[in-house]
Design an enzyme around this catalytic site. Structure first.
Site, short mmCIF file in Angstrom:
data_model
loop_
_atom_site.label_atom_id
_atom_site.label_comp_id
_atom_site.label_asym_id
_atom_site.label_seq_id
_atom_site.Cartn_x
_atom_site.Cartn_y
_atom_site.Cartn_z
N GLY A 99 0.85 -1.28 0.06
CA GLY A 99 0.01 0.07 -0.04
C GLY A 99 0.82 1.24 0.18
N ASN A 100 0.12 2.32 0.37
CA ASN A 100 0.82 3.59 0.32
C ASN A 100 0.30 4.48 1.46
OD1 ASN A 100 -0.94 5.41 -0.91
ND2 ASN A 100 -0.79 4.08 -2.61
#
Ligand code: C5P
Length: 287
Positions: A99-100
């Protein structure tokens, strides 16, 4: 306040520790839930001598928010707007993902501002912990880029505009394990990653001349040139450039500093502001 029938705005001012206190956050959430619009305090020099978040927003900015609300509360009436927000999570196995750091705050502020101006908003949101802003907003919750892509392709044909604010993961694991990968039995692993679909570019390829498409660019180098080439490549009408180099811009922050570039070549830079005010600037320039 209790007997006020009018729209209420609150511009709090206090010392940074008081502003950070969980009880303040709870009280502000209660006000927001009651439909009050919060004009977030700015960061800067405080009466206590400390520096931080708690400074009342500049009076000119407060007046701008109120004037904008009065002018704009019906300016997008009858318009349908698609907004993407937040990160995407690409599963490795049932408990892990790539993810980020996107918080979704900018996209949610845009969705809230479009709805406040009378638009019917479809908010396609990756995994975030934010409440749906007030107004006519239908949220579609997705996890992966593939799900976000499918939702956007389905919704876009009925829309007047789409604002692509999500930080879509560029890659996803080629395979997602059905069961949790165990270090003891698996040992070293190599993840093979495959590129995700470019959602903004897919919408750019099918947009009609009546539809507007707005994208974002978060660049570290050659910001302007990269944003322009992204605008052309994805067939966008506008691109909002925010620089990761600016301490008041980027992931998780409550503030942002943007330059909006139009496909026509016109562009406008704005000073650092709360994401709500930035949303108003972006909408004023693009919609
Ligand atoms: O290419 P880059 O990721 O920098 O482009 C950013 C813009 O494109 C943003 O508007 C983002 O929401 C959109 N985007 C997308 N799908 C992707 C990657 C980016 O819609 N897979």
């Amino acid at each position: 306040y209790l007997s006020a029938k009018a729209k209420v705005f609150v511009a709090p001012a206090m010392d940074l520790d008081m502003y950070r206190h969980p009880s303040t956050a709870r009280n502000l959430d209660t006000l927001r839930a009651d439909g009050v619009t919060l004009i977030e305090p700015a960061e800067g020099y405080l009466a206590s001598g400390l520096t931080g978040k708690g400074r009342m927003e500049e009076p000119e900015e407060i007046v701008k928010v109120i004037e904008a609300w009065m002018d704009a509360s019906a300016s997008l009436k009858g318009k349908k707007i698609l907004v993407t927000a937040g990160p995407t999570h690409e599963n490795i196995d049932p408990v892990r993902f790539i993810g980020n750091y996107s918080s979704g705050k900018m996209g949610y502020a845009l969705a809230g501002e479009c709805a406040a101006r009378g638009a019917e908003v479809c908010l396609v949101s990756g995994p975030v912990s934010l409440p749906v802003p007030d107004g006519d907003i239908r949220r579609i919750e997705v996890t992966s880029a593939a799900e976000m892509h499918a939702a956007c392709l389905r919704e876009f044909p009925g829309m007047d505009a789409a604002i692509m604010c999500a930080a879509v993961a560029d890659y996803a694991p080629a395979v997602c394990s059905d069961s949790k990968i165990k270090r003891e039995t698996t040992g070293e692993i190599t993840l093979r990653l495959v590129p995700n679909p470019d959602i903004a570019a897919s919408l750019g390829a099918i947009k009609t001349p009546e539809q507007k498409l707005i994208g974002f660019a978060l660049e570290t180098d050659n910001e302007h040139a990269n944003a322009l080439s992204k605008l052309r490549r994805k067939n966008l009408d506008f691109i909002v450039l925010n620089s990761l180099r600016d301490p008041l811009a980027g992931f998780g922050k409550d503030t942002n500093k943007v330059t909006v570039i139009a496909a026509t070549g016109e562009e406008k830079s704005f000073p650092a502001k709360s994401k709500t005010l930035v949303a108003a600037d972006i909408i004023d320039f693009t919609l």
